[in-house]
Enzyme design. Structure first.
Site, PDB file in Angstrom:
ATOM      1  N   ASP A   1      45.693  -6.613 -34.796  1.00  0.00           N
ATOM      2  CA  ASP A   1      45.289  -7.609 -33.844  1.00  0.00           C
ATOM      3  C   ASP A   1      46.566  -8.532 -33.805  1.00  0.00           C
ATOM      4  OD1 ASP A   1      44.951  -9.071 -35.958  1.00  0.00           O
ATOM      5  OD2 ASP A   1      42.647  -9.416 -35.713  1.00  0.00           O
TER       6      ASP A   1
ATOM      7  N   ASP B   1      35.283  -2.751 -32.432  1.00  0.00           N
ATOM      8  CA  ASP B   1      35.637  -3.290 -33.641  1.00  0.00           C
ATOM      9  C   ASP B   1      34.766  -4.226 -34.146  1.00  0.00           C
ATOM     10  OD1 ASP B   1      37.619  -5.822 -34.533  1.00  0.00           O
ATOM     11  OD2 ASP B   1      37.779  -5.245 -32.360  1.00  0.00           O
TER      12      ASP B   1
ATOM     13  N   CYS C   1      20.115   9.566 -42.799  1.00  0.00           N
ATOM     14  CA  CYS C   1      21.511   9.284 -42.866  1.00  0.00           C
ATOM     15  C   CYS C   1      22.185  10.173 -43.920  1.00  0.00           C
ATOM     16  CB  CYS C   1      21.892   8.055 -43.275  1.00  0.00           C
ATOM     17  SG  CYS C   1      23.604   6.983 -43.678  1.00  0.00           S
TER      18      CYS C   1
ATOM     19  N   CYS D   1      25.154   9.658 -45.630  1.00  0.00           N
ATOM     20  CA  CYS D   1      26.278   9.218 -46.496  1.00  0.00           C
ATOM     21  C   CYS D   1      26.051   9.228 -47.662  1.00  0.00           C
ATOM     22  CB  CYS D   1      26.229   7.447 -46.035  1.00  0.00           C
ATOM     23  SG  CYS D   1      24.896   6.472 -46.880  1.00  0.00           S
TER      24      CYS D   1
ATOM     25  N   CYS E   1      22.925   7.344 -49.366  1.00  0.00           N
ATOM     26  CA  CYS E   1      21.638   7.921 -48.966  1.00  0.00           C
ATOM     27  C   CYS E   1      21.274   9.183 -49.646  1.00  0.00           C
ATOM     28  CB  CYS E   1      21.617   8.052 -47.458  1.00  0.00           C
ATOM     29  SG  CYS E   1      21.276   6.340 -46.583  1.00  0.00           S
TER      30      CYS E   1
ATOM     31  N   HIS F   1      27.127   3.022 -46.541  1.00  0.00           N
ATOM     32  CA  HIS F   1      26.120   3.348 -45.610  1.00  0.00           C
ATOM     33  C   HIS F   1      26.322   2.845 -44.152  1.00  0.00           C
ATOM     34  CE1 HIS F   1      22.186   4.001 -43.739  1.00  0.00           C
ATOM     35  NE2 HIS F   1      22.109   2.657 -43.548  1.00  0.00           N
TER      36      HIS F   1
END
Length: 372
Positions: free
Chosen positions: A92, A266, A304, A306, A309, A335
């Site tokens: 940015d 974002d 999930c 991930c 998890c 996660h």
């Protein structure tokens, strides 16, 4: 090298599939981009980000300008080498952070004088300086230095601000030295006024940026107002260039942005709330510190895939928070990042199959959002 390819437009709304090509890889859109403010996504390694299928990350010009300094990052070989991330990066302009400093900054036509939040020293950012810093950092996509106004703001103030943003955008283009390797995006401003959004979009399109951000949204206005401004502004922008809604990261804001034709978004939210013990799940938010999870040996989200998890229970993660172990922050951050990346994967698949609105309504029902 920067290129945007429009692959498919939804038959039921403004959503679209696309592909952005950069020197550091391709990005499938619509995409959510995790924020690595100080050249790191908090608590996560680049390898973990890749494991979660993150395609592009952000870094913050304001913070890297102050520490360690863009000269040091450039000496290290640029931001990619400095932080060991070989995928695409967006920086940015530093404008939002500077303007959020309130009374400790002074806006002039030349640029903005502000006091560092670190040591109180007086600093200066201008369009030229912002581009100089971003050129040194070496991100694939860089942003114009704009004035981000608060909500609410008067029509007169919003008009003055957008006109200054246009003048600054022209100066950014003139200052940009690495046009072959860095794509400079323009930022449409204008507050919550359609006539000003139209003026800003028209003026910036004349400058022919490779992509456009819709700035000044998600700054405290109601979701319905953001949606109205997105609906209106997106229609003003060219179809053959990416559109970026800055600073949105909750599932509802992501859905509503994509439905209105946004390609990129974002937010710091997933890692920020993770450090407070809040997990995003398919059935709504889980505040893992709550006592009811003391003997809950199920994963954060049984839908999930991930690392957290697959391997750990709510009870264990709650224990980590209670004893202030750093692994707690890492697991919930992992996660939450994967949750949003997977959400965007499902959104892209739904656009492909022309059932995005059905997927949204089903998601909202399970997550606990009111369907309007």
């Amino acid at each position: 090298m920067f290129k945007y390819e429009l692959i498919k437009e939804s038959s039921e709304c403004k959503a679209r599939l696309g592909k952005i090509t950069t020197d550091h890889g391709e990005i499938e859109t619509p995409i959510f981009m995790p924020v690595g403010t100080r050249a790191t996504v908090k608590t996560m390694t680049p390898e973990e980000l890749k494991d979660n299928d993150v395609q592009i990350i952000l870094a913050n010009t304001y913070h890297l300008f102050l520490r360690p300094g863009h000269d040091i990052v450039e000496e290290a070989g640029g931001l990619h080498k400095f932080m060991n991330w070989d995928g695409p990066i967006l920086t940015d302009s530093g404008g939002f952070q500077v303007f959020s400093l309130g009374d400790s900054r002074k806006i002039t036509e030349e640029g903005v004088y502000f006091k560092s939040h670190i040591d109180g020293s007086t600093q200066f950012l201008s369009p030229e300086k912002s581009i100089e810093v971003q050129n040194a950092l070496g991100a694939d996509i860089i942003m114009s230095f704009d004035e981000c106004i608060p909500y609410p703001a008067s029509h007169e103030y919003a008009k003055q601000s957008l006109e200054r943003t246009t003048r600054w955008a022209k100066r950014c283009i003139e200052a940009h030295k690495k046009t072959d390797s860095q794509a400079l995006f323009g930022i449409v401003q204008g507050g919550m006024y359609k006539d000003l959004r139209e003026q800003s979009a028209r003026e910036l399109m004349e400058l022919d940026f490779p992509g456009y951000s819709i700035g000044g949204l998600s700054v405290g206005e109601p979701l319905e107002m953001m949606n109205e401004m997105l609906d209106f502004t997106v229609d003003l922008l060219p179809k053959d260039k990416p559109r970026y809604n800055m600073g949105v990261g909750t599932p509802d804001y992501l859905f509503e942005s994509v439905i209105r034709g946004i390609d990129m978004a974002d937010c710091v939210l997933p890692t920020r709330i993770a450090r407070n013990g809040t997990a995003m799940t398919s059935k709504g938010r889980v505040v893992i510190k709550n006592a009811k999870y003391k003997r809950d040996f199920s994963p954060l989200d049984d839908e999930c895939d991930c690392y957290a998890c697959k391997n750990y229970s709510k009870a264990y993660i709650r224990h980590l928070f209670n004893v202030d172990e750093i692994l707690a922050y890492r697991l919930v951050s992992t996660h939450n990042i994967r949750f949003l990346i997977k959400l965007m994967e499902n959104i892209r698949e739904s656009i492909k199959n022309d059932n995005l609105l059905e997927y949204r309504d089903d998601f909202y029902s399970k997550y606990g959002y009111n369907i309007k």
